[in-house]
Design a protein around this motif. Sequence first.
Motif, short mmCIF file in Angstrom:
data_model
loop_
_atom_site.label_atom_id
_atom_site.label_comp_id
_atom_site.label_asym_id
_atom_site.label_seq_id
_atom_site.Cartn_x
_atom_site.Cartn_y
_atom_site.Cartn_z
N ILE A 13 0.84 -1.21 0.00
CA ILE A 13 0.00 0.00 0.00
C ILE A 13 0.86 1.25 0.00
N PRO A 16 3.23 2.19 -3.66
CA PRO A 16 2.58 2.95 -4.75
C PRO A 16 1.97 4.26 -4.29
N LEU A 17 1.54 4.33 -3.02
CA LEU A 17 0.96 5.58 -2.52
C LEU A 17 2.01 6.69 -2.47
N SER A 20 3.00 7.68 -6.02
CA SER A 20 1.99 8.54 -6.64
C SER A 20 2.12 9.98 -6.15
N SER A 41 8.76 1.63 -8.70
CA SER A 41 7.74 1.35 -7.70
C SER A 41 7.02 0.03 -7.98
N GLN A 119 -0.37 4.37 -10.17
CA GLN A 119 0.10 3.96 -8.85
C GLN A 119 -1.02 4.00 -7.81
N ALA A 123 -2.37 1.00 -5.41
CA ALA A 123 -2.50 1.15 -3.96
C ALA A 123 -3.90 0.78 -3.51
N ASN A 126 -4.30 -3.12 -3.81
CA ASN A 126 -3.56 -3.83 -2.77
C ASN A 126 -4.20 -3.64 -1.40
#
Length: 542
Positions: A13, A16-17, A20, A41, A119, A123, A126
């Motif tokens: 989580i 990608p968070l 982004s 990423s 991304q 997130a 996931n």
Amino acid sequence: MIQWSHHLIIAPILVPLLASALLLFLDERQRVAKAMISVISTLLLVLIAFILLKIESGPNDFGGVYLLGNWAAPFGIVLVLDGLSALMLLLAALLGIAALVFSLARWHAKGAHFHSMFQLLLAGLNGAFLTGDLFNLFVFFEVMLAASYGLMLHGSGPLRVKAGMHYIAVNLVAALFFLIGVSLIYGTAGTLNMADLAARLPQIEPDRLMLLQAGAGVLGVAFLIKAGMWPLCFWLPTAYSAASAPVAGIFAILSKLGIYVILRLTMLLFGDGPLDGFGANALLLGGMVTLIYGIIGVLASQALGRLAGYSVLVSSGTLLMVLGINDGVVSSGALLYLVSSTFTISAFFMLIELVERGQDAGANVLAVTMEAYGEGDEDGIDEAEGVTMPGTMAILGLCFAACGILLAGLPPLSGFIAKFAMLSAMLGAGAIGVPPTAAVWTLIVLVILSGVASLIAMTRVGIRTFWGSLEGTVPRVLVIELTPVMFLLALTLLLTVWAGPAMQYMDTTIRTLGNPANYIEAVQKAYRVPGYQGAPTKVGDP
């Protein structure tokens, strides 16, 4: 002391968070830098997913329960890693890297903030696979939907905008149903933690249980919209075929998110106890109708994009029927089918863009018309035999043939193994003297018919595309575009070679899901870091 690997549960989580958020600070003209950050990423996600899958495959039933803020369930946010969530994390990461690499050829430059939205989508996915409570499932569901809205419209064009508006409207309705269902469940049970909800179900009064069933039914509608069950599926073929190729490739897993949640809640809440078998008949009947509708759509489709869109419905209908039967052995084969079909459909969506690049839409319509009226059947009889197919078309043709074999479920690839595992499990009841039920026989017939329909449709379209083209134009295909397609098809080949270990993993996963007591105990007894003040260790603590 908590091992470092335990913190990897939240990494799918956070990675990608954070990527982004970082991408938003870069100007759109810095495309190379944005692409590098996004690729790094996503590659990290693949590595993390492999590690988590290995951890989950260890001696324990659960890879771990992560308590955010060190708050024990049901007060705090809980992330749960088990066999099913680890499998879906790896599936999303592999699809993500393939679609992302494909987009680097040209699609990522067709609009603003492509990599940030991509991304965010990962997130949200996931988070939905890992969360252990319904409220945060709603949060991650909304994050995923918000990103998918932007990706659906990415690349502009009137057809894409029209389909995107329909997609947004339908999914906003799904989100509303989700919120209503969650509210009804919380008002009845007083909790949204999945493990705590499963533990409280036996104590709920019969009159309030009906309200909880209503909430579960409304919640189910939201995910059946996402899964594409008939009659909630009319938007899906149009939306998926109108999306850009890499977006459609990653969207192949979005319908599986609905399947995942339904499987998770069915096994956890509706396996034993007062809600035993709740919704099973609806899933069985809805899956049958969805599969029939998908078969008709596959046979009627003349455009490759529509064919791929209806193939998604065929996959969803098959999985929903298996969920309705609620047989553990059949479900193991269905999990393998879920993985194989998702890889195949994602590769097919991206392959379509490459194949259609050298074609003219008007010529395709003319070809269909000539085929329907039998025109041109005798043309070219006196021409020289042995027409040489260019190398690019030969490679695309081989990839197309592999997709056709996988969608039809023909040997020797993983599509056949998955369907054979499901069908043999259904017929296995007769081997011990208990004949399959009418519903099982119906599913067997429909699964076979879906394979025949896919074979007919793919053969017809393949002949017209590769052997009956009116223009004879060879599309210009870059290596960076063809590699992701071949990568996904290679993964189906690995599933074929490693079918034994893969089926063993699926069997273990289904057996673990079928014993919700382990899940409940793992969440309720999750380890807390000592010395942290203010976080209750259990229900009732101050």
